[in-house]
Motif scaffolding. Structure first.
Motif, short mmCIF file in Angstrom:
data_model
loop_
_atom_site.label_atom_id
_atom_site.label_comp_id
_atom_site.label_asym_id
_atom_site.label_seq_id
_atom_site.Cartn_x
_atom_site.Cartn_y
_atom_site.Cartn_z
N GLU A 1 -28.55 -5.57 -21.14
CA GLU A 1 -28.01 -4.38 -20.23
C GLU A 1 -27.19 -5.02 -19.26
N GLU B 1 -32.08 -6.78 -26.97
CA GLU B 1 -30.98 -5.83 -26.03
C GLU B 1 -30.45 -6.55 -24.87
N TRP C 1 -26.24 -9.66 -16.42
CA TRP C 1 -26.97 -8.85 -17.56
C TRP C 1 -28.24 -9.00 -17.62
N ARG D 1 -27.37 -10.64 -33.24
CA ARG D 1 -28.18 -9.44 -32.78
C ARG D 1 -27.44 -8.60 -31.97
N ALA D 2 -26.40 -9.11 -30.97
CA ALA D 2 -25.73 -8.17 -30.33
C ALA D 2 -24.54 -8.89 -30.05
N ASP E 1 -35.94 -5.84 -31.41
CA ASP E 1 -34.60 -6.14 -31.48
C ASP E 1 -34.30 -6.43 -30.07
N SER F 1 -33.61 -8.82 -23.33
CA SER F 1 -34.93 -8.48 -23.58
C SER F 1 -35.17 -8.26 -24.99
N ARG F 2 -36.32 -8.09 -25.40
CA ARG F 2 -36.57 -7.78 -26.65
C ARG F 2 -37.44 -6.59 -26.71
N ASN F 3 -37.01 -5.62 -27.61
CA ASN F 3 -37.80 -4.42 -27.68
C ASN F 3 -39.14 -4.72 -28.49
#
Length: 336
Positions: free
Chosen positions: A295, A293, A281, A247-248, A291, A284-286
């Motif tokens: 940060e 995420e 960091w 996912r990222a 999604d 989170s989930r949108n």
């Protein structure tokens, strides 16, 4: 922002091992315990919340019974179960389990050297509680041993052996948040970079297997159905635990990542690496797109230090601690 606080002195320095720091926060008491491995010994420090009072204990690798061993320890971690807390040590000879303060050894498991090919290193590594009553420990042959832990006493047994990995286990992590349906509650990682997601129970069930991509995975965490994995190329990758989908990915560090940690109440992720940096960091989930995420919140340079352990000291992620190779102290940081 975080600022440096009073550091904790160790009786010996920290070895250059993955995840070489464990922290136990004692609920209801203004006390935290820290541990770091050096050779055949483990330094355990109890520290008062005000940073003024410290007590030290040294634990030695054992050969079974009470015979002291010269074999090197590879990791130590506190495993918090609903009924008890155990301090688990892994070494080249086997697995030791102690009461949480290190005062009494309640279990010893010898590694079977005959299971390993000749000239291959034999050790245990990777420690995590699972399913409320199990402790899982990895081995250099890729096996994961599942120990059934009674609410009290020493009647600890190997209840299952998980056999999906072909390379040495590097790290194991239990779900720290709330797992979505079908997401599993345990993840195991190995030297090749393969990840396996499991559902704990009377029999452990393999839910997904995330293939290696040519780089060792040194540290792994699991939170709200998201697998966070740190790699030798400095990357952090986030996967969907239920499906194994990537996912990222973040190029988080310039060198090998040695430690990840997660604050379960906030989703903050801590990473430490050979490049002397520690990063915080936020995962989170949108809510609209689902999604995953990530940060960036904070960067801390621990000058001239090869970071080998990094742990949050509270479930919100308001403070963290760091160990470094050949460093005889634990650095602490708190919210400014």
């Amino acid at each position: 922002m975080y600022r440096k606080e009073k550091s904790i002195q160790l009786k010996s320095s920290s070895a250059a091992l993955y995840n070489n720091l464990s922290v136990l926060r004692l609920p209801g008491r203004q006390l935290a315990c820290f541990s770091a491995v050096h050779g055949p010994s483990l330094s355990v420090v109890s520290a008062a919340a005000d940073g003024l009072g410290f007590s030290h204990r040294q634990l030695q690798a054992k050969e079974g019974g009470m015979a002291v061993s010269t074999s090197a320890l590879t990791q130590a971690a506190w495993c918090v179960l609903p009924s008890r807390v155990l301090l688990v040590l892994t070494s080249q000879k086997g697995i030791q389990m102690y009461e949480s303060d290190g005062s009494i050894m309640v279990y010893w498991h010898a590694l079977d050297v005959t299971e390993h090919p000749p000239a291959q290193a034999v050790f245990a590594r990777g420690i995590a509680a699972a399913g409320g009553r199990f402790i899982c420990v990895g081995t250099s042959s890729g096996l994961v041993l599942v120990f059934d832990i009674p609410p009290k006493g020493t009647n600890i047994m190997v209840s299952e052996v998980l056999e999906q990995h072909r390379d040495a286990i590097t790290d194991i992590a239990e779900e720290l948040g709330r797992a979505p349906d079908g997401a599993g509650d345990l993840v195991t990682a190995d030297d090749a970079g393969t990840l396996c997601v499991w559902r704990a129970g009377e029999e452990f069930t393999l839910l997904s297997k995330i293939p290696a991509f040519g780089c060792s995975c040194s540290s792994v965490k699991l939170w709200n159905g998201i697998v966070a994995a740190g790699y030798g190329n400095g990357q952090i990758r986030l996967y969907e635990a239920a499906t194994g989908l990537l996912r990222a990915e973040v190029s988080a560090h310039a060198r090998w990542i040695y430690a990840l940690d997660l604050a379960p109440q906030t989703g903050k992720l801590l990473s430490g690496a050979e490049d002397s940096f520690v990063h915080v960091w936020k995962l989170s989930r949108n809510p609209d797109t689902d999604d995953v995420e990530i940060e960036h919140c904070h960067a801390e340079c621990v000058t001239d230090t090869q970071v080998c352990g990094a742990r949050f000291c509270d479930p919100e992620g308001n403070s963290f601690a760091v160990t470094g190779y050949d460093l005889s102290e634990i650095f602490r940081y708190g919210r400014a």
